[in-house]
Design a protein around this motif. Structure first.
Motif, PDB file in Angstrom:
ATOM      1  N   THR A  89      46.015  40.923  40.075  1.00 24.76           N
ATOM      2  CA  THR A  89      45.869  42.317  40.504  1.00 24.76           C
ATOM      3  C   THR A  89      44.583  42.800  40.807  1.00 24.76           C
ATOM      4  O   THR A  89      43.791  43.045  41.800  1.00 24.76           O
ATOM      5  CB  THR A  89      46.645  43.440  39.961  1.00 24.76           C
ATOM      6  OG1 THR A  89      48.128  43.010  40.091  1.00 24.76           O
ATOM      7  CG2 THR A  89      46.731  44.777  40.636  1.00 24.76           C
ATOM      8  N   ILE A  90      43.705  42.725  39.529  1.00 21.47           N
ATOM      9  CA  ILE A  90      42.325  43.208  39.708  1.00 21.47           C
ATOM     10  C   ILE A  90      41.412  42.154  40.375  1.00 21.47           C
ATOM     11  O   ILE A  90      40.825  42.895  41.150  1.00 21.47           O
ATOM     12  CB  ILE A  90      41.956  43.397  38.051  1.00 21.47           C
ATOM     13  CG1 ILE A  90      42.389  44.319  37.485  1.00 21.47           C
ATOM     14  CG2 ILE A  90      40.240  43.413  38.270  1.00 21.47           C
ATOM     15  CD1 ILE A  90      42.334  44.364  36.015  1.00 21.47           C
ATOM     16  N   ASN A  91      41.804  40.996  40.514  1.00 20.45           N
ATOM     17  CA  ASN A  91      40.848  40.338  41.261  1.00 20.45           C
ATOM     18  C   ASN A  91      41.166  40.380  42.722  1.00 20.45           C
ATOM     19  O   ASN A  91      40.256  40.334  43.432  1.00 20.45           O
ATOM     20  CB  ASN A  91      41.288  38.768  41.143  1.00 20.45           C
ATOM     21  CG  ASN A  91      40.556  38.225  39.675  1.00 20.45           C
ATOM     22  OD1 ASN A  91      39.584  38.506  39.607  1.00 20.45           O
ATOM     23  ND2 ASN A  91      41.263  37.233  38.932  1.00 20.45           N
ATOM     24  N   ALA A  92      42.271  40.898  43.143  1.00 19.99           N
ATOM     25  CA  ALA A  92      42.766  41.166  44.514  1.00 19.99           C
ATOM     26  C   ALA A  92      42.192  42.605  44.849  1.00 19.99           C
ATOM     27  O   ALA A  92      41.106  42.594  45.926  1.00 19.99           O
ATOM     28  CB  ALA A  92      43.978  41.168  44.751  1.00 19.99           C
ATOM     29  N   GLN A  93      41.917  43.300  43.997  1.00 20.70           N
ATOM     30  CA  GLN A  93      41.251  44.695  44.061  1.00 20.70           C
ATOM     31  C   GLN A  93      39.716  44.489  44.245  1.00 20.70           C
ATOM     32  O   GLN A  93      39.237  45.276  45.225  1.00 20.70           O
ATOM     33  CB  GLN A  93      41.600  45.575  42.929  1.00 20.70           C
ATOM     34  CG  GLN A  93      43.218  46.103  42.852  1.00 20.70           C
ATOM     35  CD  GLN A  93      43.674  46.909  41.794  1.00 20.70           C
ATOM     36  OE1 GLN A  93      42.883  46.853  40.686  1.00 20.70           O
ATOM     37  NE2 GLN A  93      44.319  47.647  41.774  1.00 20.70           N
ATOM     38  N   LEU A  94      39.204  43.619  43.185  1.00 17.71           N
ATOM     39  CA  LEU A  94      37.740  43.438  43.510  1.00 17.71           C
ATOM     40  C   LEU A  94      37.475  42.732  45.027  1.00 17.71           C
ATOM     41  O   LEU A  94      36.482  43.140  45.413  1.00 17.71           O
ATOM     42  CB  LEU A  94      37.374  42.486  42.462  1.00 17.71           C
ATOM     43  CG  LEU A  94      37.185  43.108  40.961  1.00 17.71           C
ATOM     44  CD1 LEU A  94      37.047  42.030  40.305  1.00 17.71           C
ATOM     45  CD2 LEU A  94      36.049  43.953  40.982  1.00 17.71           C
ATOM     46  N   VAL A  95      38.225  41.870  45.524  1.00 16.16           N
ATOM     47  CA  VAL A  95      37.899  41.392  46.799  1.00 16.16           C
ATOM     48  C   VAL A  95      38.180  42.782  47.789  1.00 16.16           C
ATOM     49  O   VAL A  95      37.256  42.767  48.785  1.00 16.16           O
ATOM     50  CB  VAL A  95      39.015  40.282  47.344  1.00 16.16           C
ATOM     51  CG1 VAL A  95      38.988  40.056  48.546  1.00 16.16           C
ATOM     52  CG2 VAL A  95      38.837  39.095  46.331  1.00 16.16           C
ATOM     53  N   ALA A  96      39.376  43.480  47.471  1.00 15.35           N
ATOM     54  CA  ALA A  96      39.282  44.501  48.542  1.00 15.35           C
ATOM     55  C   ALA A  96      38.273  45.432  48.545  1.00 15.35           C
ATOM     56  O   ALA A  96      37.551  46.077  49.667  1.00 15.35           O
ATOM     57  CB  ALA A  96      40.423  45.333  48.191  1.00 15.35           C
TER      58      ALA A  96
END
Length: 100
Positions: A89-96
């Motif tokens: 989830t955090i990796n996806a949020q960092l991309v966003a």
């Protein structure tokens, strides 16, 4: 002696800190918070990997095996899976937040 009181705004303070607009500052702050959480969750997952001497997938196999109960392994598996999900989830949020 006469002292002048200068008026500050959020925008003026952020500009002196090198942020051209508040959204850039917010993204940077969010990124720092997320990176801190990411490091903490990855470290906790590594500790479980060392403790059990196997991967999350290996522990999942033990967790789902019929007729086998190990409460410590079950608890650690659920916690480890939570960490793995949180890291994803955090990796996806960092991309966003990196996208304009």
């Amino acid at each position: 002696m006469h002292t002048t009181v200068k008026s500050y705004t959020t925008e003026s303070i952020l500009a002196t800190l090198g942020y051209p607009d508040p959204l850039v500052a917010a993204r940077q702050h969010a990124r720092m918070i997320l990176l801190g959480r990411l490091a903490r969750y990855q470290a906790a997952a590594r500790e479980l990997e060392v403790k059990w001497g196997c991967t999350l997938e290996d522990l999942r196999t033990r967790y789902t095996a019929h007729g086998s109960e190990d409460f410590e392994a079950d608890d650690d598996y659920l916690q480890w899976q939570w960490y793995a999900d949180a890291v994803e989830t955090i990796n996806a949020q960092l991309v966003a937040i990196s996208e304009p």
